[in-house]
Design a protein around this motif. Sequence first.
Motif, PDB file in Angstrom:
ATOM      1  N   TYR A   1      -2.755  23.620 -43.637  1.00 40.93           N
ATOM      2  CA  TYR A   1      -3.743  23.929 -44.667  1.00 40.93           C
ATOM      3  C   TYR A   1      -4.973  23.036 -44.476  1.00 40.93           C
ATOM      4  CZ  TYR A   1       0.431  26.013 -46.653  1.00 40.93           C
ATOM      5  OH  TYR A   1       1.577  26.744 -46.832  1.00 40.93           O
ATOM      6  N   SER A   2      -5.731  23.303 -43.425  1.00 38.95           N
ATOM      7  CA  SER A   2      -6.901  22.486 -43.112  1.00 38.95           C
ATOM      8  C   SER A   2      -7.911  22.562 -44.247  1.00 38.95           C
ATOM      9  CB  SER A   2      -7.531  22.960 -41.804  1.00 38.95           C
ATOM     10  OG  SER A   2      -6.619  22.799 -40.734  1.00 38.95           O
ATOM     11  N   ASP A   3      -8.315  21.370 -44.727  1.00 37.88           N
ATOM     12  CA  ASP A   3      -9.181  21.314 -45.894  1.00 37.88           C
ATOM     13  C   ASP A   3      -9.715  19.892 -46.005  1.00 37.88           C
ATOM     14  OD1 ASP A   3     -10.182  21.114 -48.597  1.00 37.88           O
ATOM     15  OD2 ASP A   3      -9.035  22.909 -49.062  1.00 37.88           O
ATOM     16  N   THR A   4     -10.962  19.761 -46.427  1.00 36.79           N
ATOM     17  CA  THR A   4     -11.531  18.422 -46.599  1.00 36.79           C
ATOM     18  C   THR A   4     -10.831  17.657 -47.722  1.00 36.79           C
ATOM     19  OG1 THR A   4     -13.224  19.402 -48.039  1.00 36.79           O
ATOM     20  CG2 THR A   4     -13.804  19.086 -45.720  1.00 36.79           C
ATOM     21  N   ASP A   5     -10.191  18.364 -48.648  1.00 36.68           N
ATOM     22  CA  ASP A   5      -9.476  17.698 -49.736  1.00 36.68           C
ATOM     23  C   ASP A   5      -8.248  16.939 -49.247  1.00 36.68           C
ATOM     24  OD1 ASP A   5     -11.265  18.565 -51.596  1.00 36.68           O
ATOM     25  OD2 ASP A   5     -10.061  20.236 -52.315  1.00 36.68           O
TER      26      ASP A   5
ATOM     27  N   ALA B   1      -1.761   2.889 -43.176  1.00 33.54           N
ATOM     28  CA  ALA B   1      -2.727   3.745 -42.493  1.00 33.54           C
ATOM     29  C   ALA B   1      -2.270   5.182 -42.728  1.00 33.54           C
ATOM     30  CB  ALA B   1      -2.763   3.430 -41.004  1.00 33.54           C
ATOM     31  N   ALA B   2      -3.206   6.072 -43.028  1.00 33.71           N
ATOM     32  CA  ALA B   2      -2.862   7.479 -43.272  1.00 33.71           C
ATOM     33  C   ALA B   2      -3.466   8.330 -42.167  1.00 33.71           C
ATOM     34  CB  ALA B   2      -3.375   7.931 -44.628  1.00 33.71           C
ATOM     35  N   ALA B   3      -2.646   9.211 -41.611  1.00 33.25           N
ATOM     36  CA  ALA B   3      -3.100  10.096 -40.537  1.00 33.25           C
ATOM     37  C   ALA B   3      -2.783  11.539 -40.918  1.00 33.25           C
ATOM     38  CB  ALA B   3      -2.429   9.729 -39.217  1.00 33.25           C
ATOM     39  N   ILE B   4      -3.784  12.391 -40.825  1.00 35.89           N
ATOM     40  CA  ILE B   4      -3.601  13.824 -41.093  1.00 35.89           C
ATOM     41  C   ILE B   4      -3.795  14.563 -39.782  1.00 35.89           C
ATOM     42  CG2 ILE B   4      -4.439  15.833 -42.365  1.00 35.89           C
ATOM     43  CD1 ILE B   4      -5.692  13.792 -44.362  1.00 35.89           C
ATOM     44  N   VAL B   5      -2.791  15.307 -39.372  1.00 33.42           N
ATOM     45  CA  VAL B   5      -2.936  16.127 -38.168  1.00 33.42           C
ATOM     46  C   VAL B   5      -2.922  17.598 -38.585  1.00 33.42           C
ATOM     47  CG1 VAL B   5      -0.433  16.032 -37.715  1.00 33.42           C
ATOM     48  CG2 VAL B   5      -2.002  16.725 -35.904  1.00 33.42           C
ATOM     49  N   ASN B   6      -3.897  18.338 -38.117  1.00 32.89           N
ATOM     50  CA  ASN B   6      -3.955  19.778 -38.346  1.00 32.89           C
ATOM     51  C   ASN B   6      -3.159  20.478 -37.253  1.00 32.89           C
ATOM     52  OD1 ASN B   6      -6.280  20.024 -40.516  1.00 32.89           O
ATOM     53  ND2 ASN B   6      -6.945  18.505 -39.031  1.00 32.89           N
TER      54      ASN B   6
ATOM     55  N   VAL C   1      -3.499  31.335 -43.874  1.00 32.03           N
ATOM     56  CA  VAL C   1      -3.640  30.257 -42.892  1.00 32.03           C
ATOM     57  C   VAL C   1      -4.263  30.702 -41.575  1.00 32.03           C
ATOM     58  CG1 VAL C   1      -1.705  28.979 -43.877  1.00 32.03           C
ATOM     59  CG2 VAL C   1      -1.273  30.572 -41.996  1.00 32.03           C
ATOM     60  N   MET C   2      -4.390  32.016 -41.357  1.00 38.84           N
ATOM     61  CA  MET C   2      -4.878  32.492 -40.062  1.00 38.84           C
ATOM     62  C   MET C   2      -6.261  33.138 -40.112  1.00 38.84           C
ATOM     63  SD  MET C   2      -1.413  34.115 -38.352  1.00 38.84           S
ATOM     64  CE  MET C   2      -2.255  34.430 -36.781  1.00 38.84           C
ATOM     65  N   ASN C   3      -6.758  33.459 -41.289  1.00 33.36           N
ATOM     66  CA  ASN C   3      -8.060  34.130 -41.369  1.00 33.36           C
ATOM     67  C   ASN C   3      -9.192  33.273 -40.816  1.00 33.36           C
ATOM     68  OD1 ASN C   3      -7.026  36.444 -42.460  1.00 33.36           O
ATOM     69  ND2 ASN C   3      -7.746  36.077 -44.539  1.00 33.36           N
ATOM     70  N   THR C   4      -9.084  31.951 -41.016  1.00 32.01           N
ATOM     71  CA  THR C   4     -10.119  31.034 -40.547  1.00 32.01           C
ATOM     72  C   THR C   4      -9.452  29.791 -39.968  1.00 32.01           C
ATOM     73  OG1 THR C   4     -10.352  29.684 -42.549  1.00 32.01           O
ATOM     74  CG2 THR C   4     -11.534  31.786 -42.508  1.00 32.01           C
ATOM     75  N   LYS C   5     -10.278  28.922 -39.394  1.00 36.46           N
ATOM     76  CA  LYS C   5      -9.779  27.644 -38.888  1.00 36.46           C
ATOM     77  C   LYS C   5      -9.476  26.680 -40.027  1.00 36.46           C
ATOM     78  CE  LYS C   5      -9.921  28.226 -34.369  1.00 36.46           C
ATOM     79  NZ  LYS C   5      -8.743  28.029 -33.493  1.00 36.46           N
ATOM     80  N   MET C   6      -9.956  27.009 -41.230  1.00 39.98           N
ATOM     81  CA  MET C   6      -9.649  26.197 -42.403  1.00 39.98           C
ATOM     82  C   MET C   6      -8.557  26.922 -43.197  1.00 39.98           C
ATOM     83  SD  MET C   6     -11.537  23.557 -41.909  1.00 39.98           S
ATOM     84  CE  MET C   6     -11.763  22.644 -43.432  1.00 39.98           C
ATOM     85  N   THR C   7      -8.735  27.092 -44.510  1.00 42.21           N
ATOM     86  CA  THR C   7      -7.741  27.765 -45.342  1.00 42.21           C
ATOM     87  C   THR C   7      -8.453  28.765 -46.236  1.00 42.21           C
ATOM     88  OG1 THR C   7      -6.417  25.742 -45.332  1.00 42.21           O
ATOM     89  CG2 THR C   7      -5.831  27.415 -46.951  1.00 42.21           C
ATOM     90  N   ASP C   8      -8.011  30.013 -46.215  1.00 39.26           N
ATOM     91  CA  ASP C   8      -8.705  31.075 -46.939  1.00 39.26           C
ATOM     92  C   ASP C   8      -8.145  31.200 -48.355  1.00 39.26           C
ATOM     93  OD1 ASP C   8     -10.098  33.262 -47.795  1.00 39.26           O
ATOM     94  OD2 ASP C   8      -9.770  34.450 -45.993  1.00 39.26           O
ATOM     95  N   TYR C   9      -8.602  30.322 -49.239  1.00 40.92           N
ATOM     96  CA  TYR C   9      -8.120  30.315 -50.614  1.00 40.92           C
ATOM     97  C   TYR C   9      -8.526  31.583 -51.359  1.00 40.92           C
ATOM     98  CZ  TYR C   9      -7.265  25.335 -49.813  1.00 40.92           C
ATOM     99  OH  TYR C   9      -6.822  24.148 -49.314  1.00 40.92           O
TER     100      TYR C   9
END
Length: 749
Positions: A243-247, A261-266, A361-369
């Motif tokens: 769920y790629s998102d700036t949030d 340390a926090a790591a987020i992997v898409n 999750v597939m419509n865009t490289k981010m998340t299509d809410y």
Amino acid sequence: MKKIFFIYFIFFSQFVFCQKISLQEFIKTDSSNFKNIAKYLAKEVEVKYKEKDSAAYYDNLFRINLVNEKYDLALYHLNLVRDIYTKRNPALSKEMGSQFEIYINTIKRLNYNKDFDKIYEEEFRKKYKNLSLKSQITFPQYFIYNKIQTKKDIEEIIIKNIKEGSIEIKDAVQLCRKYNTYNIGGKTFDLGTKLIKKLEKEDFIIYDSIKVITKNNEILTLSIILSNKNKTAQNTILINTIYSDTDNIAEAKQYAINGYAAAIVNTRGKYLSPNAIEPFEHESEDINEVIDWIIKQPWSNGKVGMIGGSYLGFSQWAATKQLHPALKTIIPQASVGIGSMDFPMNNNIYSSYFLRWLNYVMNTKMTDYDDFSNLEKWNSIYKKWYESGKPFNKLDSISGKPNTIFQRWLSHPSHDNYWQKMVPYKKEFSKISIPILTTTGYYDTDQLGALYYFREHYKYNKNANHYLIIGPYDHSGAQGNIKSDLKGYNVDQVANIDLDKICIEWFDYVLKNKKKPEFLKNKINYQVMGTNQWKSTNSIHDFDNNKMKFYLENKDNNYILSKSKLSNKSFSSLKVDYKNRSDADELLKLEYDVIEDTIYNKNNLIFSTDAFEKPFELSGNFSGNLKFSMNKKDCDVLMCLYELMPNGKYFLLSTYLGRASYAKNSKKRNLLTPNKKETVSIYNNEFVSKKIEAGSKLVLTVGINKSPYYQINYGTGKDVSEETIADAREPLEIKWYNDSYIEIPILKE
């Protein structure tokens, strides 16, 4: 399938007196005059507006008085709303309305020789610093603002609702709310967003858009969040998300603040990765490569923990399939049981929902809410497919967007190697020795997956260090977003635990050698609904020690759950017409709430016990054997277990949905012989714990699944995804024999 923080500003939908306000004095009542219309309506509404729901009433008055520039009165009403919500959600009650409160306090201090921006920043900092950590994390969402869209919303209200020179109060309230957001949002929300980023830089070091190239030249993108206060190498909390998102960065800050340390992997293909998006397929491989990269960084001390819910929970189990030495613990929350366990199939039955999720999750490289939240669109797609009688494998085409992953998943209706290779399978669980904390809920849509991993881990590793927290939570609640009201059920106060705090304590316990969270009394910690208490035990098998058996009896067409089996060979008949699609709208509206006034009585039979004289605790999974014969080769069984309470309401305890031909083996389909007596064992249904009241009855619906939300199994024996309504032929006729039974797990004091 995603943890979403809903910033719900009390949406006032309960009741507004139907009354109209005249706008005859306005020469123009079109959208070009919306400012004057809104200000006029706010004055009229303040006097005439009434509302039964006190929280909604005060919230609307708060917004209306902002338009009227009665700031002290607005703050008074805001505090009344907060007082009401304090018991439901203390953290939310303190932060709700803050974006407007900051503006009010700025205006009250402002005079001709003061700088608005300077005072606003002072008030903003004051409010922000007084918020809890969790509130600070969600705070940016209050300043999301689209001026163009808000103006369009106002114009739409005016165009649609001003008729013959007047407007109903309920529509006037909506217009005032929208105008308030348009007015104050336009003045301050951009400034607030900039201040959040400024504060963020003061507290954190954030590296975004890092690219990691794998051994096979795949590209993964990471974000790293570090606290400015931590100068030495840290343990790392890794979050793997589709769920790629700036949030996501905002959510990860809680770990940085707590000394990690926090790591987020898409996942592969998301965010800046140019690769194809192929959900679930590459986590086991990719996460290990990310951990390899993490432990080489100067801010890493070589130890990694993982956390996250739903897909993020699945990904942690994927990571344990080839356990990296640096991965020391995982906290899988509401973990997807990929394959036949619960997603995209429930006991080998595909859901229509999974196409919606794939688009999410597939419509865009981010998340299509926007697409995901468009229930009207998706229900119309399900209805169109259901009424057309076309095969299930045409659902993506009917939606207007063919999907390769949808078709790929449909080609694996058994729990075959395609699904098995994604997460640990059988003996692979024996090698997982790291401490694990699983969280799920009685009404979590992925509970079946979460408990599958828990059971399999202990099955193959008797000495597993694996803890479980389970309570009256839905999918979001199992990830920390606990509700006080769950689909009609007022959750016991003791169930409102601080799950985020417990998870931090767990990481401290494993990675920093601190004490184990005090909340974890034994390996399994469960809340008994209706008792306001938690209990604990050390084995999932403890819930199978005591059971009450009930037979499915037909006594003069009175369907009962009997403690003793009658001597005669009776049965209960059911007929289901797969050709009838006139029920589409009814089925699409059908929701299984926790507490219901009535239960669905079509395509099923309803069996009931006598009223119980004494209360007892039902804790565990109901099980049983269905003995039946039918005129087809297969069917999809749906069972719902309820408590019929003395007040006449039904309390949903657990459901079972499963394909008869896979009941013996989820990896291999075994078709049934028409008109031959068969046996289907009932398992893999929801775990629940509740006190059954004296005077209550247990009610069981036993039927056949026929719904727009799932495949339709016509019983021909062909691949169900390829069957059409032409395969329905004659109605399904099924006989449930009286030696069928269910067993109810009870706790003996």
